[in-house]
Design a protein around this motif. Sequence first.
Motif, PDB file in Angstrom:
ATOM      1  N   ASP A   2     -47.475  13.933  -5.280  1.00 39.45           N
ATOM      2  CA  ASP A   2     -46.552  15.000  -4.886  1.00 39.45           C
ATOM      3  C   ASP A   2     -46.167  14.786  -3.424  1.00 39.45           C
ATOM      4  O   ASP A   2     -46.962  15.010  -2.516  1.00 39.45           O
ATOM      5  CB  ASP A   2     -47.230  16.362  -5.068  1.00 39.45           C
ATOM      6  N   LEU A   3     -44.954  14.334  -3.208  1.00 33.20           N
ATOM      7  CA  LEU A   3     -44.473  14.059  -1.851  1.00 33.20           C
ATOM      8  C   LEU A   3     -43.537  15.153  -1.359  1.00 33.20           C
ATOM      9  O   LEU A   3     -42.946  15.027  -0.285  1.00 33.20           O
ATOM     10  CB  LEU A   3     -43.757  12.701  -1.817  1.00 33.20           C
ATOM     11  N   GLU A   4     -43.414  16.229  -2.142  1.00 35.85           N
ATOM     12  CA  GLU A   4     -42.527  17.330  -1.767  1.00 35.85           C
ATOM     13  C   GLU A   4     -43.270  18.430  -1.023  1.00 35.85           C
ATOM     14  O   GLU A   4     -42.650  19.276  -0.379  1.00 35.85           O
ATOM     15  CB  GLU A   4     -41.870  17.926  -3.015  1.00 35.85           C
ATOM     16  N   HIS A   5     -44.613  18.429  -1.119  1.00 30.98           N
ATOM     17  CA  HIS A   5     -45.415  19.474  -0.493  1.00 30.98           C
ATOM     18  C   HIS A   5     -46.540  18.840   0.318  1.00 30.98           C
ATOM     19  O   HIS A   5     -47.060  17.790  -0.062  1.00 30.98           O
ATOM     20  CB  HIS A   5     -46.030  20.401  -1.552  1.00 30.98           C
ATOM     21  N   PRO A   6     -46.926  19.463   1.433  1.00 33.74           N
ATOM     22  CA  PRO A   6     -48.097  18.957   2.153  1.00 33.74           C
ATOM     23  C   PRO A   6     -49.329  19.085   1.282  1.00 33.74           C
ATOM     24  O   PRO A   6     -49.469  20.032   0.513  1.00 33.74           O
ATOM     25  CB  PRO A   6     -48.175  19.865   3.391  1.00 33.74           C
ATOM     26  N   ASN A   7     -50.222  18.114   1.390  1.00 32.05           N
ATOM     27  CA  ASN A   7     -51.448  18.107   0.595  1.00 32.05           C
ATOM     28  C   ASN A   7     -52.645  18.186   1.525  1.00 32.05           C
ATOM     29  O   ASN A   7     -52.702  17.511   2.553  1.00 32.05           O
ATOM     30  CB  ASN A   7     -51.513  16.840  -0.253  1.00 32.05           C
ATOM     31  N   VAL A   8     -53.647  18.969   1.135  1.00 30.77           N
ATOM     32  CA  VAL A   8     -54.769  19.236   2.026  1.00 30.77           C
ATOM     33  C   VAL A   8     -55.527  17.957   2.387  1.00 30.77           C
ATOM     34  O   VAL A   8     -55.967  17.801   3.535  1.00 30.77           O
ATOM     35  CB  VAL A   8     -55.716  20.292   1.402  1.00 30.77           C
ATOM     36  N   ALA A   9     -55.688  17.024   1.450  1.00 31.65           N
ATOM     37  CA  ALA A   9     -56.414  15.788   1.745  1.00 31.65           C
ATOM     38  C   ALA A   9     -55.665  14.942   2.763  1.00 31.65           C
ATOM     39  O   ALA A   9     -56.255  14.391   3.694  1.00 31.65           O
ATOM     40  CB  ALA A   9     -56.640  14.993   0.458  1.00 31.65           C
ATOM     41  N   ARG A  10     -54.339  14.860   2.611  1.00 36.22           N
ATOM     42  CA  ARG A  10     -53.553  14.036   3.525  1.00 36.22           C
ATOM     43  C   ARG A  10     -53.401  14.714   4.882  1.00 36.22           C
ATOM     44  O   ARG A  10     -53.406  14.051   5.925  1.00 36.22           O
ATOM     45  CB  ARG A  10     -52.189  13.732   2.893  1.00 36.22           C
ATOM     46  N   VAL A  11     -53.286  16.033   4.893  1.00 33.70           N
ATOM     47  CA  VAL A  11     -53.216  16.765   6.160  1.00 33.70           C
ATOM     48  C   VAL A  11     -54.530  16.619   6.921  1.00 33.70           C
ATOM     49  O   VAL A  11     -54.554  16.404   8.140  1.00 33.70           O
ATOM     50  CB  VAL A  11     -52.879  18.254   5.911  1.00 33.70           C
ATOM     51  N   TYR A  12     -55.639  16.739   6.193  1.00 36.17           N
ATOM     52  CA  TYR A  12     -56.969  16.581   6.803  1.00 36.17           C
ATOM     53  C   TYR A  12     -57.110  15.188   7.394  1.00 36.17           C
ATOM     54  O   TYR A  12     -57.661  15.001   8.489  1.00 36.17           O
ATOM     55  CB  TYR A  12     -58.031  16.846   5.740  1.00 36.17           C
ATOM     56  N   ASP A  13     -56.594  14.180   6.692  1.00 31.92           N
ATOM     57  CA  ASP A  13     -56.590  12.817   7.203  1.00 31.92           C
ATOM     58  C   ASP A  13     -55.859  12.753   8.546  1.00 31.92           C
ATOM     59  O   ASP A  13     -56.315  12.106   9.489  1.00 31.92           O
ATOM     60  CB  ASP A  13     -55.920  11.896   6.180  1.00 31.92           C
ATOM     61  N   TYR A  14     -54.742  13.458   8.653  1.00 32.19           N
ATOM     62  CA  TYR A  14     -53.988  13.472   9.910  1.00 32.19           C
ATOM     63  C   TYR A  14     -54.796  14.148  11.014  1.00 32.19           C
ATOM     64  O   TYR A  14     -54.826  13.665  12.154  1.00 32.19           O
ATOM     65  CB  TYR A  14     -52.658  14.192   9.716  1.00 32.19           C
TER      66      TYR A  14
END
Length: 287
Positions: free
Chosen positions: A15-27
């Motif tokens: 899902d590239l249309e919404h922020p994802n908690v795992a990817r945000v946490y990675d940032y």
Amino acid sequence: MSQPRPEVFSPEGADLEHPNVARVYDYYLGGSANYAIDRLFAEKALERYPFVRPAAMANRLFLHRVVRYLAKRGIRQFVDIGSGVPTMGSTHQVADEIVPDARCVYIDNESVAVAHSRILLEREEVTDKHAVVQADLREPDLLWSEVGRTGVIDLDQPVALLLIAVLHVTQPGPDGQDIGPQAVARYRDLLPSGSYLVITHGTDDDVPEHRKREMAEFGKMYDQSATPVLWRPHAEIEEFFGDLPLVEPGATWTPLWHPEESGANAPEIEFDTPNESVVWAGVAHKP
């Protein structure tokens, strides 16, 4: 001149249309396995609530310490549910520093996290010792079966089950109910004797008033994402352990749990008071 960002893989179904908690946490942790939508969300959050990055880093450092602690006490198998993307020292990397025969299975339901974890293990040429599974925390029996199917973990031998900063983002079941407690109760049953249950969970319980207000507003940001959050009080978090006895010092703030297990090069995360870390942590042993 800025350096180009490392390649980010886009597996089918991501899902590239919404922020994802795992990817945000990675940032938050300084990783690169995230997309523009995740970075936009994370930068907005950090601008408004700068406490989020040190809290995330303190949570990650807790993971490092608990893996060292348990490896030194004979645990060789780690099941990391909701592991996210590999960044800032993954579970198997920390375990491998302590013992040569550690085994780890990572589980996440986010396809980008799973893809990056698999690539990391392949590049390190450790797929004979460690594995990755795409599965949902809310389906304990199916997930546990998939872990066993990897051939990496012997489910009849002690396991460290890691639920690190995942239970506060568990999505409700089909009927809208919070099934996190029910799922964790089943994991407790599935764990063999001698295992450990490790949990960290965001909380606005017993935090400074200004931080409580910030966490409420921060939570509302996630309500607009694909993965809303739920801050539980200490008592509800500790109920996840059931009647399993807690390892000393019991449930506490992440920076206070066995700081002596910090790595030699671990960054120092400073808080005015430990409760500003906003993450409650504990480790329980199944006799």
